[in-house]
Design a protein around this motif. Structure first.
Motif, PDB file in Angstrom:
ATOM      1  N   GLN A   1      29.525  49.397  33.971  1.00  0.00           N
ATOM      2  CA  GLN A   1      30.666  49.380  34.880  1.00  0.00           C
ATOM      3  C   GLN A   1      30.355  48.533  36.109  1.00  0.00           C
ATOM      4  O   GLN A   1      31.197  47.756  36.572  1.00  0.00           O
ATOM      5  N   GLY A   2      29.140  48.646  36.623  1.00  0.00           N
ATOM      6  CA  GLY A   2      28.753  47.836  37.771  1.00  0.00           C
ATOM      7  C   GLY A   2      28.731  46.356  37.449  1.00  0.00           C
ATOM      8  O   GLY A   2      29.159  45.515  38.260  1.00  0.00           O
ATOM      9  N   ASN A   3      28.243  46.010  36.269  1.00  0.00           N
ATOM     10  CA  ASN A   3      28.238  44.596  35.857  1.00  0.00           C
ATOM     11  C   ASN A   3      29.659  44.057  35.714  1.00  0.00           C
ATOM     12  O   ASN A   3      29.938  42.899  36.063  1.00  0.00           O
ATOM     13  N   GLN A   4      30.555  44.875  35.211  1.00  0.00           N
ATOM     14  CA  GLN A   4      31.945  44.443  35.073  1.00  0.00           C
ATOM     15  C   GLN A   4      32.591  44.244  36.440  1.00  0.00           C
ATOM     16  O   GLN A   4      33.325  43.271  36.662  1.00  0.00           O
ATOM     17  N   ILE A   5      32.282  45.142  37.381  1.00  0.00           N
ATOM     18  CA  ILE A   5      32.818  45.002  38.742  1.00  0.00           C
ATOM     19  C   ILE A   5      32.324  43.707  39.372  1.00  0.00           C
ATOM     20  O   ILE A   5      33.092  42.939  39.956  1.00  0.00           O
ATOM     21  N   ALA A   6      31.013  43.464  39.254  1.00  0.00           N
ATOM     22  CA  ALA A   6      30.439  42.253  39.852  1.00  0.00           C
ATOM     23  C   ALA A   6      31.069  40.999  39.267  1.00  0.00           C
ATOM     24  O   ALA A   6      31.365  40.031  39.992  1.00  0.00           O
ATOM     25  N   SER A   7      31.290  40.990  37.955  1.00  0.00           N
ATOM     26  CA  SER A   7      31.905  39.828  37.313  1.00  0.00           C
ATOM     27  C   SER A   7      33.368  39.667  37.730  1.00  0.00           C
ATOM     28  O   SER A   7      33.866  38.538  37.831  1.00  0.00           O
TER      29      SER A   7
ATOM     30  N   ASP B   1      30.389  41.005  54.273  1.00  0.00           N
ATOM     31  CA  ASP B   1      31.764  41.193  54.748  1.00  0.00           C
ATOM     32  C   ASP B   1      32.783  40.763  53.701  1.00  0.00           C
ATOM     33  O   ASP B   1      33.887  41.328  53.633  1.00  0.00           O
ATOM     34  N   ARG B   2      32.417  39.788  52.889  1.00  0.00           N
ATOM     35  CA  ARG B   2      33.339  39.344  51.830  1.00  0.00           C
ATOM     36  C   ARG B   2      33.236  40.236  50.603  1.00  0.00           C
ATOM     37  O   ARG B   2      34.249  40.576  49.975  1.00  0.00           O
ATOM     38  N   LEU B   3      32.020  40.625  50.255  1.00  0.00           N
ATOM     39  CA  LEU B   3      31.822  41.365  49.012  1.00  0.00           C
ATOM     40  C   LEU B   3      32.304  42.810  49.091  1.00  0.00           C
ATOM     41  O   LEU B   3      32.886  43.329  48.127  1.00  0.00           O
ATOM     42  N   GLU B   4      32.036  43.477  50.201  1.00  0.00           N
ATOM     43  CA  GLU B   4      32.291  44.920  50.241  1.00  0.00           C
ATOM     44  C   GLU B   4      33.739  45.298  49.929  1.00  0.00           C
ATOM     45  O   GLU B   4      33.982  46.140  49.057  1.00  0.00           O
ATOM     46  N   PRO B   5      34.756  44.706  50.587  1.00  0.00           N
ATOM     47  CA  PRO B   5      36.132  45.090  50.236  1.00  0.00           C
ATOM     48  C   PRO B   5      36.522  44.698  48.820  1.00  0.00           C
ATOM     49  O   PRO B   5      37.283  45.412  48.158  1.00  0.00           O
ATOM     50  N   LEU B   6      35.992  43.571  48.330  1.00  0.00           N
ATOM     51  CA  LEU B   6      36.288  43.166  46.955  1.00  0.00           C
ATOM     52  C   LEU B   6      35.728  44.166  45.956  1.00  0.00           C
ATOM     53  O   LEU B   6      36.405  44.567  44.999  1.00  0.00           O
ATOM     54  N   VAL B   7      34.481  44.572  46.165  1.00  0.00           N
ATOM     55  CA  VAL B   7      33.853  45.534  45.263  1.00  0.00           C
ATOM     56  C   VAL B   7      34.593  46.860  45.307  1.00  0.00           C
ATOM     57  O   VAL B   7      34.825  47.504  44.270  1.00  0.00           O
ATOM     58  N   ASP B   8      34.987  47.284  46.492  1.00  0.00           N
ATOM     59  CA  ASP B   8      35.677  48.567  46.607  1.00  0.00           C
ATOM     60  C   ASP B   8      36.986  48.562  45.836  1.00  0.00           C
ATOM     61  O   ASP B   8      37.341  49.535  45.155  1.00  0.00           O
ATOM     62  N   ARG B   9      37.708  47.452  45.889  1.00  0.00           N
ATOM     63  CA  ARG B   9      38.968  47.367  45.145  1.00  0.00           C
ATOM     64  C   ARG B   9      38.718  47.304  43.649  1.00  0.00           C
ATOM     65  O   ARG B   9      39.414  47.947  42.850  1.00  0.00           O
TER      66      ARG B   9
ATOM     67  N   PHE C   1      36.139  48.458  42.083  1.00  0.00           N
ATOM     68  CA  PHE C   1      35.649  49.780  41.686  1.00  0.00           C
ATOM     69  C   PHE C   1      36.811  50.690  41.307  1.00  0.00           C
ATOM     70  O   PHE C   1      36.767  51.393  40.296  1.00  0.00           O
ATOM     71  N   ARG C   2      37.869  50.667  42.098  1.00  0.00           N
ATOM     72  CA  ARG C   2      39.015  51.538  41.804  1.00  0.00           C
ATOM     73  C   ARG C   2      39.739  51.107  40.531  1.00  0.00           C
ATOM     74  O   ARG C   2      40.393  51.921  39.874  1.00  0.00           O
ATOM     75  N   LEU C   3      39.619  49.822  40.163  1.00  0.00           N
ATOM     76  CA  LEU C   3      40.254  49.354  38.926  1.00  0.00           C
ATOM     77  C   LEU C   3      39.592  49.933  37.690  1.00  0.00           C
ATOM     78  O   LEU C   3      40.266  50.218  36.687  1.00  0.00           O
ATOM     79  N   VAL C   4      38.273  50.097  37.720  1.00  0.00           N
ATOM     80  CA  VAL C   4      37.552  50.455  36.497  1.00  0.00           C
ATOM     81  C   VAL C   4      36.909  51.838  36.540  1.00  0.00           C
ATOM     82  O   VAL C   4      36.422  52.314  35.516  1.00  0.00           O
TER      83      VAL C   4
END
Length: 512
Positions: free
Chosen positions: A106-112, A260-268, A270-273
């Motif tokens: 799941q983490g790898n999918q989020i990062a991608s 600052d760029r990654l954190e909000p993207l990852v959080d969003r 994360f909620r998708l998957v």
């Protein structure tokens, strides 16, 4: 959010006010289960003491199995869940940490999935886990693959060098990020610091699949964790060697130039998957694993000592080889994970597949993986299994290889992948047809196929299928305990291919 700039080993777990001694989420769940609830909600077993689940696993399992969004656990400000996440970020040296209930996959999918916000092309180590390729299918990104070093004797892939990464970045002006694996399935640790510096010099973040290294950095005898070496995002399969329950994992974002760029993207993403019904049992196990790793360094030291003793006895008896003893020959390897015990069984007259089968059948001993040449055993951080039992069983294995068997084993080499002609997403979504494997050679694969474990893809969607790869997968599939993830049938006799070059732009350079 939690920030931290010092190595956690500078903190003593006995310091006054050290929150690492607590497990706030796990403790809250336990306290919640201790109350006299009438549970008219999900899960449907309602913690009934007479249920089959309670009878089979024990009533404590069902009592602790709560759904999300409960007051006093994960709902509201400053919840036990928020506290547990902050403690995990502190322990691993992250700016922010997310608990995952679908594994590091799941983490790898989020990062991608977040990478397209940073550029068009992902610079990826070719021997990544199949979940990274799944992420490429989800994101639709182009990929430039960096080939790992390969041990021809063992037929295993290791890692990549900073020089190789720099060369890939030089030919990728629209790079979004660099994605590597460290440690490898066999315990090879890459020079993460040098690769991070190379990525940052090119203006892109470094993502590390540290699935097998969740314990790194928690004892001086262990390699340093990727976050402390400059990685910007790290997936951590905590259940593997960190001690949490199977399927639980973490995703970390570092404090750094891309935070600052990654954190909000990852959080969003994360909620998708992330499941809206995340398991309280899995989440609590992550909280407890973090506490154990941080607080009980002596237990981790015992695990390191036990694994070292196994390797030393194997060396002294001389029948089998220790795979990591040859790591010095590869420039991409800077250290070995001491909790990984990779043994060359072929040197002792038995294939790894046969050794694994006999250990399981005759001695009730499970090892992590087998190849034609080797087996890999692991010892979890903080645990000391009966290593004498393993050593005795290992050295009572027969030597059934004939000369032709030995030749057959030596012939099963890790094949080079075919060239990439389409992106993973283009191939996955293209019209397809299923062909006999021999007729699929030379065609573009629509599927990901991986000898499993370790789950490193041998064929990617968009890659040309080669005869060598087909032979490798078919031989893997027929070996004892052999399995090919993504295959249409057990023997890999049929393959799904792109029906023509739909979506392929001949003016675009190959993706790999």
């Amino acid at each position: 959010m939690n920030t931290r700039t010092t190595d956690h080993r500078t903190h003593s777990p006995t310091d006054p006010g050290s929150g690492q001694l607590s497990a706030p989420y796990a403790e809250a769940v336990l306290a919640h289960a201790g109350r006299d609830w009438l549970r008219l909600n999900v899960p449907g077993h309602a913690a009934a003491p007479g249920s089959d689940l309670a009878g089979f696993f024990g009533s404590r399992i069902t009592a602790l199995d709560f759904p999300p969004l409960l007051d006093g656990i994960d709902l509201g400000p400053d919840t036990p869940l928020n506290k547990a996440l902050a403690l995990a970020a502190e322990a691993w040296g992250a700016r922010r940490t997310w608990f995952l209930t679908n594994g590091a996959s799941q983490g790898n999918q989020i990062a991608s999935m977040v990478a397209p916000a940073l550029g068009r092309t992902l610079v990826v180590q070719r021997s990544v886990h199949s979940s990274v390729i799944d992420g490429l299918v989800l994101s639709g990104m182009d990929a430039v693959f960096v080939q790992p070093s390969v041990d021809p004797e063992q037929g295993i892939a290791h890692g990549v060098t900073a020089t190789d990464v720099a060369a890939a970045l030089e030919r990728t002006p629209d790079a979004a990020a660099v994605y590597i694996v460290s440690p490898s399935y066999f315990g090879a640790v890459a020079d993460v610091r040098a690769i991070a510096e190379t990525a940052h010099a090119a203006g892109v973040p470094l993502v590390v699949d540290e699935a097998w290294g969740s314990h790194f950095g928690f004892h001086p005898a262990l390699p340093a964790g990727a976050l402390s070496l400059g990685a910007d995002m790290v997936t951590s399969s905590t259940h593997k060697l960190g001690g949490s329950l199977t399927q639980s994992a973490m995703l970390h974002v570092a404090e750094g130039p891309f935070a600052d760029r990654l954190e909000p993207l990852v959080d969003r993403a994360f909620r998708l998957v992330q499941s809206t019904s995340a398991s309280a049992l899995l989440t609590a196990s992550l909280d407890l694993a973090r506490r154990s790793l941080f607080v009980d360094a002596d237990a981790t030291a015992g695990s390191v000592e036990a694994a070292g003793r196994v390797r030393n006895v194997v060396r002294a008896l001389g029948r089998f080889g220790v795979v990591s003893d040859g790591f010095h020959a590869f420039p991409d390897i800077v250290r070995a994970d001491p909790l990984r015990i990779a043994l060359d069984t072929r040197a002792g007259g038995i294939t790894g597949h046969e050794a694994r089968r006999r250990l399981f059948r005759d001695h009730q001993i499970m090892v992590e993986v087998a190849t034609d040449a080797a087996i890999v055993a692991v010892i979890g951080a903080g645990f000391v299994p009966d290593t004498d039992r393993f050593l005795e069983a290992l050295h009572t294995l027969p030597s059934p290889l004939t000369e032709s068997d030995t030749e057959r084993s030596a012939m099963l080499q890790l094949p080079a992948p075919g060239p990439a002609k389409l992106t993973a997403r283009e191939a996955f979504l293209s019209p397809t047809r299923v062909l006999p494997a021999e007729q699929a050679v030379g065609r573009i694969s629509a599927d990901t196929l991986a000898a499993y474990p370790p789950g490193i893809p041998n064929i990617l969607p968009g890659e040309v299928i080669t005869a060598e790869v087909v032979r490798f997968l078919q031989r893997t599939a027929t070996a004892p305990n052999g399995h090919v993830r993504g295959a249409l049938d057990l023997g890999v006799t049929r393959l799904r291919v792109v029906d023509g070059d739909t979506g392929h732009d001949p003016s675009r350079p190959e993706a790999g």
